[in-house]
Design a protein around this motif. Sequence first.
Motif, PDB file in Angstrom:
ATOM      1  N   THR A 141       0.897  -1.108   0.243  1.00  0.00           N
ATOM      2  CA  THR A 141      -0.026   0.045  -0.070  1.00  0.00           C
ATOM      3  C   THR A 141       0.934   1.093   0.204  1.00  0.00           C
ATOM      4  O   THR A 141       2.036   0.848   0.240  1.00  0.00           O
ATOM      5  CB  THR A 141      -0.990   0.118   1.222  1.00  0.00           C
ATOM      6  OG1 THR A 141       0.003   0.274   2.408  1.00  0.00           O
ATOM      7  CG2 THR A 141      -1.567  -1.149   1.432  1.00  0.00           C
ATOM      8  N   TYR A 191      -2.012   2.201   9.900  1.00  0.00           N
ATOM      9  CA  TYR A 191      -2.179   1.822   8.199  1.00  0.00           C
ATOM     10  C   TYR A 191      -3.587   1.792   7.947  1.00  0.00           C
ATOM     11  O   TYR A 191      -3.784   2.073   6.520  1.00  0.00           O
ATOM     12  CB  TYR A 191      -1.557   0.319   8.339  1.00  0.00           C
ATOM     13  CG  TYR A 191      -0.255   0.275   8.507  1.00  0.00           C
ATOM     14  CD1 TYR A 191       0.844   0.092   7.654  1.00  0.00           C
ATOM     15  CD2 TYR A 191       0.298   0.308   9.998  1.00  0.00           C
ATOM     16  CE1 TYR A 191       2.217  -0.067   7.576  1.00  0.00           C
ATOM     17  CE2 TYR A 191       1.929   0.467   9.907  1.00  0.00           C
ATOM     18  CZ  TYR A 191       2.574   0.221   8.814  1.00  0.00           C
ATOM     19  OH  TYR A 191       4.067   0.279   8.939  1.00  0.00           O
ATOM     20  N   ASN A 201      -5.051   3.427   4.642  1.00  0.00           N
ATOM     21  CA  ASN A 201      -5.604   2.539   3.428  1.00  0.00           C
ATOM     22  C   ASN A 201      -7.062   2.804   3.298  1.00  0.00           C
ATOM     23  O   ASN A 201      -7.658   2.994   2.093  1.00  0.00           O
ATOM     24  CB  ASN A 201      -5.650   1.068   4.089  1.00  0.00           C
ATOM     25  CG  ASN A 201      -4.102   0.711   4.098  1.00  0.00           C
ATOM     26  OD1 ASN A 201      -3.221   1.121   3.586  1.00  0.00           O
ATOM     27  ND2 ASN A 201      -4.147  -0.732   4.777  1.00  0.00           N
TER      28      ASN A 201
END
Length: 240
Positions: free
Chosen positions: A42, A160, A164
């Motif tokens: 990512t 994260y 994301n």
Amino acid sequence: MNKPLLPRNVQRIEKEERFRFSCHPSVGCFTDCCRQLELALTPYDVLRLKKGCGLRSQEFLDRYVIIEQEDHETLPRLYLTMVDDGRASCVFVGKSGCTQYQDRPGACRAYPMGRAAIRQADNSMDDFYVLLQEDHCHGFQERLQQDVATYSTEQGLPAYNRFNDAVAQILQHEQIRQGKRFSEQQQEQFILALYNLDQFRTLLLAGQLTGARPADETPADDESLLLYAIDWLQDRLFKD
Ligand code: SF4
Ligand code: SF4
């Protein structure tokens, strides 16, 4: 949200549900999960890893990333390199484990859990978790009890998830669901904005990016810059 069909060794798990799992250097399978895998990166994974490696984003991409594309009009996917050592090991696995442990990708942190986040019509995100029980993983034989929320926090996943979810506004955009195709320039903008942040900053400061804010409003830190880059890219992909 409809419940998706899951493979045999994957089960949906509720946030408060408990499961037995622990991973540490004494398990017999230590680092087995760092081999023979497709590790999609990512944008936030790359942001963290390039800092951890002490590299600029272009150098990191050149050394450690494979860029793949389904066909010439879709958005590219980026994968961490596996080395040709007979076990297809991750480029960062060492004798004592992950050499980039502090900045390891979100998928490595989450394993054996997985989080699916689905963009809703009002742009909010709905998420659910799964547990992946692979035969090679001895961690499920350990005594320690975990739950999704505690495990996620211990593994540093909230940061994260935040990035994301922001990127999902692009990857799960309605126009993509309807089969939108992208020009070569848009594909280059995708890699530049999401994965080559240092170069994105350089072009922003030089006033060379279409539709960008003035150079003196360039965010100083990488995290703020990535959030800005996601907004900028949305306009390039879906509004121009
Ligand atoms: S396979 Fe499971 S227990 Fe073994 S190192 Fe990987 S996560 Fe840990
Ligand atoms: S980045 Fe680290 S934790 Fe993830 S697969 Fe590679 S060695 Fe394992």
